[in-house]
Design an enzyme around this catalytic site. Structure first.
Site, short mmCIF file in Angstrom:
data_model
loop_
_atom_site.label_atom_id
_atom_site.label_comp_id
_atom_site.label_asym_id
_atom_site.label_seq_id
_atom_site.Cartn_x
_atom_site.Cartn_y
_atom_site.Cartn_z
N ASP A 176 -18.95 28.90 32.78
CA ASP A 176 -18.68 29.75 33.93
C ASP A 176 -17.92 30.98 33.41
O ASP A 176 -17.41 30.96 32.28
CB ASP A 176 -17.82 28.92 34.89
N ASP A 206 -15.71 33.60 35.74
CA ASP A 206 -14.46 33.92 36.43
C ASP A 206 -13.54 32.71 36.48
O ASP A 206 -13.92 31.63 36.94
CB ASP A 206 -14.74 34.38 37.86
O1 C5P Z 1 -18.02 33.32 37.55
P1 C5P Z 1 -17.81 32.44 38.76
O2 C5P Z 1 -19.01 31.62 39.08
O3 C5P Z 1 -16.55 31.66 38.67
O4 C5P Z 1 -17.62 33.51 39.97
C1 C5P Z 1 -17.40 33.19 41.26
C2 C5P Z 1 -15.95 33.36 41.69
O5 C5P Z 1 -15.77 34.61 42.30
C3 C5P Z 1 -15.64 32.32 42.75
O6 C5P Z 1 -14.82 31.32 42.23
C4 C5P Z 1 -14.97 33.08 43.90
O7 C5P Z 1 -13.67 32.63 44.18
C5 C5P Z 1 -14.93 34.50 43.45
N1 C5P Z 1 -15.44 35.44 44.48
C6 C5P Z 1 -14.73 36.58 44.75
N2 C5P Z 1 -15.20 37.46 45.69
C7 C5P Z 1 -16.37 37.26 46.32
C8 C5P Z 1 -17.12 36.12 46.02
C9 C5P Z 1 -16.62 35.23 45.08
O8 C5P Z 1 -13.66 36.78 44.17
N3 C5P Z 1 -16.80 38.13 47.19
MG MG Z 2 -15.16 30.27 38.11
#
Ligand code: C5P
Ligand code: MG
Length: 279
Positions: free
Chosen positions: A27, A29
């Site tokens: 993953d 983030d």
């Molecule tokens: O790379 P990863 O799959 O972890 O990315 C998704 C992350 O981004 C999620 O854990 C979520 O908390 C975050 N997110 C965000 N803003 C959004 C959608 C998802 O910060 N609009």
């Molecule tokens: Mg993540």
């Protein structure tokens, strides 16, 4: 670790079978990037955009409101995944629509990333360089924004050719203005084969039947579902938030759970051992 003997067995098998059979699936983030620094939250790839100067004040507020409403749902272990899935689609869709209103320029992405507070975990350089040196494919499977996370990796000079990214990519018009996000939409709880169907990624790596999987969400555990003929899998989970209430479920789900660890040291140590750099 809930089962240290199992972990030991898998690590021994990964070492014995060698680098030719290994791939790493991670993953992005809050797994490769830091969750916090000096008591402050670090941004996700979405937040890098959300917080940037190219977003109007009103847009920034709306994006923050979405985060405050949906993030607790995302990490709530009492709500079943089937209930959370449509809510995640709702969050991503609303956030992407707000970003589209801001007419973001492709040419601004590098500056947006440079001015952000994003940080990779300590030890990230060692992690990326080790995998690169040993020609081990690293598949970054992210529900974040592909263009942004690639730029983060480029700016710290670790976007090596052994890396393949699947994420939400932006699509720009011929003037370089963001016009949509490409399909399929990837969110926390559909990181599996359903969104990889059109890519041949795992088929091309069919001899890589040993896997190290890194994630921070329970949704990340399905990232390797599309790998054919899996032999050995070691899963490492970063438990960043709500540690006490989520510890039990994380230990049941991940082979190794790292609590509030902002480094990649454990993963680097395991890689060092497997790759034979340490005896
Ligand atoms: O790379 P990863 O799959 O972890 O990315 C998704 C992350 O981004 C999620 O854990 C979520 O908390 C975050 N997110 C965000 N803003 C959004 C959608 C998802 O910060 N609009
Ligand atoms: Mg993540």
């Amino acid at each position: 670790m809930k089962n240290p003997e199992h972990v030991q067995r898998v690590i021994s098998a990964l070492r014995k079978e060698g680098t030719d059979k290994l791939q790493v699936i991670s993953d992005f983030d809050m797994t490769l990037s830091r969750f916090g620094f000096n008591g402050r939250r670090c941004p996700t790839s979405h937040n890098i955009l959300d917080n940037s100067r190219v977003i109007s004040e009103e847009g920034r507020k709306k994006l923050k409101d979405l985060l405050q409403y949906y993030y607790p749902i995302e990490i709530d272990l009492n709500q079943p995944m089937e209930e959370k899935r449509p809510l995640m689609v709702e969050w991503w869709t609303k956030a992407h629509n707000l970003l589209l209103e801001q007419k973001i320029l492709k040419s601004d992405i590098a500056k947006i990333v440079r001015e952000s507070e994003v940080m990779l975990r300590d030890g990230a350089n060692t992690f990326f360089d080790q995998l690169h040196q040993h020609n081990i494919p690293l598949f970054i499977f992210s529900a974040g924004v592909g263009d942004v996370l690639e730029e983060v990796l480029r700016q710290v000079e670790v976007f090596h050719p052994n890396i393949n990214v699947v994420a939400n990519y932006m699509d720009f018009d011929d003037k370089g203005v963001l016009r949509r996000f490409k399909e399929p939409l990837i969110h926390t709880y559909n990181k599996n084969n359903t969104v990889l169907e059109k890519t041949e990624h795992f088929q091309l790596l069919s001899s890589r039947t040993n896997i190290i999987l890194l994630g921070d969400s329970l949704g990340d555990l399905s990232m390797a579902d599309g790998v054919p003929n899996v032999e050995n899998v070691l899963t490492v989970g970063f438990l960043n938030d709500k540690v006490d209430e989520r510890r039990g479920k994380y230990r049941d789900a991940y082979d190794i759970v790292l609590e509030k660890d902002e480094t990649l040291d454990v993963v680097n140590g395991i890689l060092c051992y497997i790759l034979g750099d340490l005896n």
